[in-house]
Every structure is written in structure tokens, then in C-alpha cells.
Design an enzyme around this catalytic site. Structure first.
Site, PDB file in Angstrom:
ATOM      1  N   CYS A  83      27.658  34.271  42.285  1.00  0.00           N
ATOM      2  CA  CYS A  83      28.385  35.411  42.565  1.00  0.00           C
ATOM      3  C   CYS A  83      29.274  35.415  41.143  1.00  0.00           C
ATOM      4  O   CYS A  83      30.302  36.413  41.179  1.00  0.00           O
ATOM      5  CB  CYS A  83      29.693  34.809  43.474  1.00  0.00           C
ATOM      6  SG  CYS A  83      28.733  34.540  45.174  1.00  0.00           S
ATOM      7  N   HIS A 321      32.964  42.067  48.732  1.00  0.00           N
ATOM      8  CA  HIS A 321      32.191  41.036  47.735  1.00  0.00           C
ATOM      9  C   HIS A 321      30.644  41.289  47.586  1.00  0.00           C
ATOM     10  O   HIS A 321      29.847  40.519  48.127  1.00  0.00           O
ATOM     11  CB  HIS A 321      32.701  39.814  48.001  1.00  0.00           C
ATOM     12  CG  HIS A 321      32.081  38.845  47.278  1.00  0.00           C
ATOM     13  ND1 HIS A 321      31.985  38.926  45.609  1.00  0.00           N
ATOM     14  CD2 HIS A 321      31.655  37.253  47.435  1.00  0.00           C
ATOM     15  CE1 HIS A 321      31.571  37.617  45.136  1.00  0.00           C
ATOM     16  NE2 HIS A 321      31.421  37.003  46.079  1.00  0.00           N
TER      17      HIS A 321
END
Lengths: 374, 99
Positions: A83, A321
């Protein structure tokens, strides 16, 4: 550092079933180039931040893939760090310009997640963890729940205090036209949402998202450029059990320390921060590990008037996200804020902004500090 | 993702981890599992501080709710990890059960 972000753009984040990765890339990349008033031919290298294109989409070789899509035949790279892929791409791009070999480069952060089944996305995301964690059947909400459990015991933090992070970030997102969620929520709604990995509930978790963001980094500044003061990366063990402490992310602390040294500022000088709130507990940890609050005191400050604004974009929780895009979107948000162009969510008088992007359960952390050009 | 060769190679490591006691230092209950774990969910996953000084992340089996507390003593055991993959190999690994 004498390097600048001269242009930035973010696509709408969300469940974008009708939009392909190619379209997302064009929107973000050409948006950033237009914002920078730079012709595509002037771009000398492309850095793509992405995590899951191989595991979910079967497409690797994203450097050449997106260079072709943008009509460029230039050096192009896919940068992967879970991420934190987007933040790492920005770091690599910034250092390539600092090296003096390139004058103008483009960074594209992109992820397409909602085309796939949630359990397939959960499995693919666990590629960021350790083999031991995969064998245990852990998920990312599960890993952050393990951190939350220890933190809450140590500092007496309540589930309602964690929920306040999601409430605040949904409110910010409601002011951001590109955010995935435009609905404000209440602590009660968070508390009543379904359990995902106890003590974390659905509304403690950032969503699965599609989206892209792009920035142009250049050696030369223009009228609306924003300066990159610091770009720092640190790593820690892949698995969280192997770490000394479960109430802090050491990689964030180390990257932040390096970044503050590069920028020659202290945490008190920061007016706004985009931090990696993949789960509500992660924002609490970030607020402390970045030096804004003393260990154990951040939860009490959420949603109150503070010396800085955290996650004005809505963060990962409210804005969405798309993992590879997040780290680049954070920079794009800082650029908009520092230029004073952030509209309803503008942080008044913002001169210095910080972005913190985390990979895995804290194995990679990237910290950038940007400032208004004087 | 579980190649038979990889499973075979991991056998030695698994053997070396059987029968070690330790204590739960954190736990969660995974209610939305990754692929291959659907038949077991919801299940607890814990971080355990083993007597040998190592810390591991492992699933908790053969438990009652009262066992999910800080400091609960556990021992490592061998259990099936996921549903068998398309090659028909059943992957085994380390889990923990309360003492």
C-alpha cells in the site's frame, strides 16, 4: 531539496466498474501534465506505483503498459511496496530528478480493485504480509486489529475513540468531490456496523477502491509549484509478530525522523498531514509516530481543534484506498492545499504539509514533506 | 499459490515448531476470511510469545471464548491450513490450542 511538484491530478475514487485502468491512467496523467502546463513530450521518465495488477488483473510490466497508453516511449518503471507503492514511486521519481539525470518526470499511482471478488482482493492484499501470517488466515483488518487490541489495553483507548477517526474522515471526504464517500457518519453508526476483525468493524476500515493520481516532478519551479522539502523511506519486519512493539510503527518513526532532518523542521511546524488511515487505529498510531502527539494521547485529540489538520482529503477511510494510487493522491492533496486551491476543505494558511504512506502492517513507511514556494 | 514443492520444503520448519508452549499477547477474530479459509470462519488469529523467545502469528483452535484473553497459555500443534488446492495437496501448518 531543490525539486518541485509542478502539476497534480486525481481521478474520482470509488467503485468504477465502467472505467478501465487505461482510462484512469489517462485522466490522472494528462490532468497532471495540463496542470503543470507541460507537453507530454517533455516527460523524461514514468514511475508507476501499483501493487495488485499482476495478482488481480494478470497484467505486469506496467511501466511499458502505461507509457504506451500515454503515447510515450521513455524509461518507465513499476514500483511496488504494497500500500506504500505510490509513496515509493514518488520517492524514486524525486531522487531520479535529484540525481540530475532527469529534469521532468511523471509519477502515476493507480489501482483497480473492485472488478474482483472481495475474498480474492483480501488474498491478494495478504501478499504484503508474511508467509506465517498467510498460513494463520490473517487479513489486513485482522493484522491492524491485533495492533489495536494491544494499543487499547496499553492506553485505555475505547472503540468509540477509534470510531471518531472514521467520523472525522467521512466529514472531510464529504467536502471532497473526488472522494469515494460523500456521506457523513456518526460514532453510533460505526459502532453498529458489522464486525470484520474484532475490535475493528466495517466503518473502521478503508474501502476497496478504484482510482488513480498523478504528479509531475521537476527541477524547475513555476508560478504554482510546491517544493519537496523531504522524501524518506524506512522498513521494518514484514510480519508484525516479529517486532519489538505493537503500539507503534517503527518504520514510520524512522522515516519521519529522516524527513524532519532533511526539511530542517520539527513536527510542530506542520500545518496539515495526509496520513495512512487504512484502519482507524492506523491514524492514531500515525499521529503519534510522526511526532504530532505523545504516545497514548492522540485518541483524545481526534475531532477537536488542533494545531494541525489530519487527512483533509478524507484519508483512506473517506476518500477511498486504491492502494497504489493512495501515496500519490496524498501528495496531490498537499499540492492543492498548499496552493490554496482546496475549496471547501481548504486548511487556512497551510504552508507546510506532510504525507505518510504505509505498506503492509508497517513494514514500509514513506514520509514526504512539502511546502509552499516562497 | 501453494505449490506442492513449497509445501514439501516447509515440512521441516513445521516439525521444528511443534509442541512449544507460549502465551497470547494479542488476538482478533477474523470474520471476513481470505480465499481457502471460508469453511473455518469466523476464527481467532493471535500473536503468541513462545517460550523459546520467538513470537509468531497463528490461528487458535480447540478453544472456548474464555481462552481469548491476554496471557492465555497455548501450545503449538499441526493442523490443516486451507481447503485443498486444485492439485489435491492438503496444506498443513502450525496453529495453537489453549492449555
Amino acid at each position: 531539496m531543490n525539486i518541485y511538484v509542478t502539476g497534480a491530478a486525481t481521478t474520482k475514487f470509488g467503485e468504477l466498474w465502467g472505467v478501465s485502468p487505461r482510462t484512469l491512467a489517462r485522466q490522472a496523467a494528462f490532468g497532471a501534465l495540463k496542470d503543470a502546463s507541460v507537453e507530454a513530450e517533455r516527460v523524461e521518465a514514468l514511475f508507476v506505483g501499483n501493487m495488485l495488477s499482476g495478482m488481480l488483473g494478470g497484467q505486469e510490466h506496467l511501466g511499458a503498459f502505461f507509457a504506451e497508453e500515454l503515447g510515450l516511449s521513455i524509461p518507465a518503471f513499476k514500483i511496488e511496496g504494497a500500500c506504500a507503492s505510490g509513496g515509493l514511486a514518488v520517492h524514486n521519481a524525486a531522487f531520479s530528478v535529484l540525481s540530475g539525470q532527469y529534469e521532468t518526470v511523471l509519477v502515476l499511482g493507480i489501482e483497480k480493485m473492485t472488478d474482483h471478488k472481495p475474498e480474492d482482493v483480501a488474498t491478494a492484499l495478504m501478499g504484503a504480509g508474511s508467509e506465517e501470517e498467510r498460513s494463520a488466515g490473517a487479513t489486513f483488518p485482522g493484522l491492524y486489529a491485533l495492533l489495536a487490541r494491544v494499543y487499547m489495553k496499553e492506553y485505555g483507548t475505547t472503540q468509540e475513540q477509534l470510531a471518531a477517526v472514521a467520523v472525522k474522515n467521512h466529514y472531510h471526504a464529504s467536502l471532497n468531490p473526488n472522494a469515494q464517500f460523500c456521506n457523513p457518519i456518526t460514532v453510533e453508526q460505526v459502532m453498529k456496523s458489522s464486525k470484520i476483525a474484532d475490535p475493528l468493524k466495517l466503518l473502521d476500515c478503508s474501502p476497496i477502491s478504484d482510482g488513480a493520481a498523478a504528479i509531475v516532478i521537476s527541477k524547475k519551479k513555476k508560478g504554482n509549484s510546491v517544493q519537496i522539502m523531504a522524501s524518506a523511506v524506512a522498513t521494518d519486519t514484514l510480519g508484525l509478530a516479529q517486532r519489538k512493539s505493537m503500539t507503534e510503527l517503527k518504520a514510520t518513526q524512522e522515516a519521519a525522523k529522516k524527513a524532519y532532518e532533511q526539511a530542517k523542521i520539527s513536527p510542530r511546524d506542520v500545518h496539515l498531514a495526509e496520513v495512512h488511515d487504512c484502519f482507524t487505529i492506523a491514524e492514531i498510531l500515525a499521529m503519534e509516530d510522526l511526532g504530532f502527539y505523545k504516545k497514548g494521547s492522540a485518541a483524545g485529540a481526534v475531532g477537536k481543534k488542533n494545531h494541525l489538520v489530519i487527512n483533509p482529503s478524507g484519508g483512506l477511510k473517506g476518500c477511498g484506498h486504491p492502494v497504489g494510487a493512495t501515496g500519490v493522491k496524498q501528495i496531490a492533496e498537499l499540492v492543492e492545499q498548499l496552493r490554496g486551491n482546496a475549496g471547501a476543505r481548504q486548511v487556512k494558511g497551510a504552508k507546510i504539509g506532510l504525507a505518510q504512506n504505509v505498506g503492509g502492517s508497517g513494514a514500509t513507511a514513506v514520509v514526504h514533506i512539502l511546502c509552499k514556494v516562497r | 499459490m501453494q505449490s506442492p514443492v513449497k509445501i514439501w520444503r516447509n515440512q521441516k520448519k513445521i516439525q521444528s515448531l511443534i509442541g512449544i508452549t507460549g502465551k497470547i499477547i494479542s488476538w482478533t477474530i477474523v470474520r471476513v476470511p481470505p480465499g481457502g479459509f471460508g469453511d473455518q470462519a469466523p476464527y481467532p488469529v493471535a500473536v503468541i510469545a513462545l517460550k523459546n523467545g520467538e513470537k509468531i502469528t497463528a490461528q487458535v483452535v480447540d478453544f472456548d471464548e474464555k481462552h481469548l484473553i491476554f496471557g492465555q497459555e497455548v501450545v503449538t500443534v499441526v493442523r490443516r491450513v486451507t481447503q485443498p488446492n486444485t492439485e489435491g495437496i492438503i496444506p498443513y501448518g502450525i496453529k495453537v490450542k489453549p492449555l
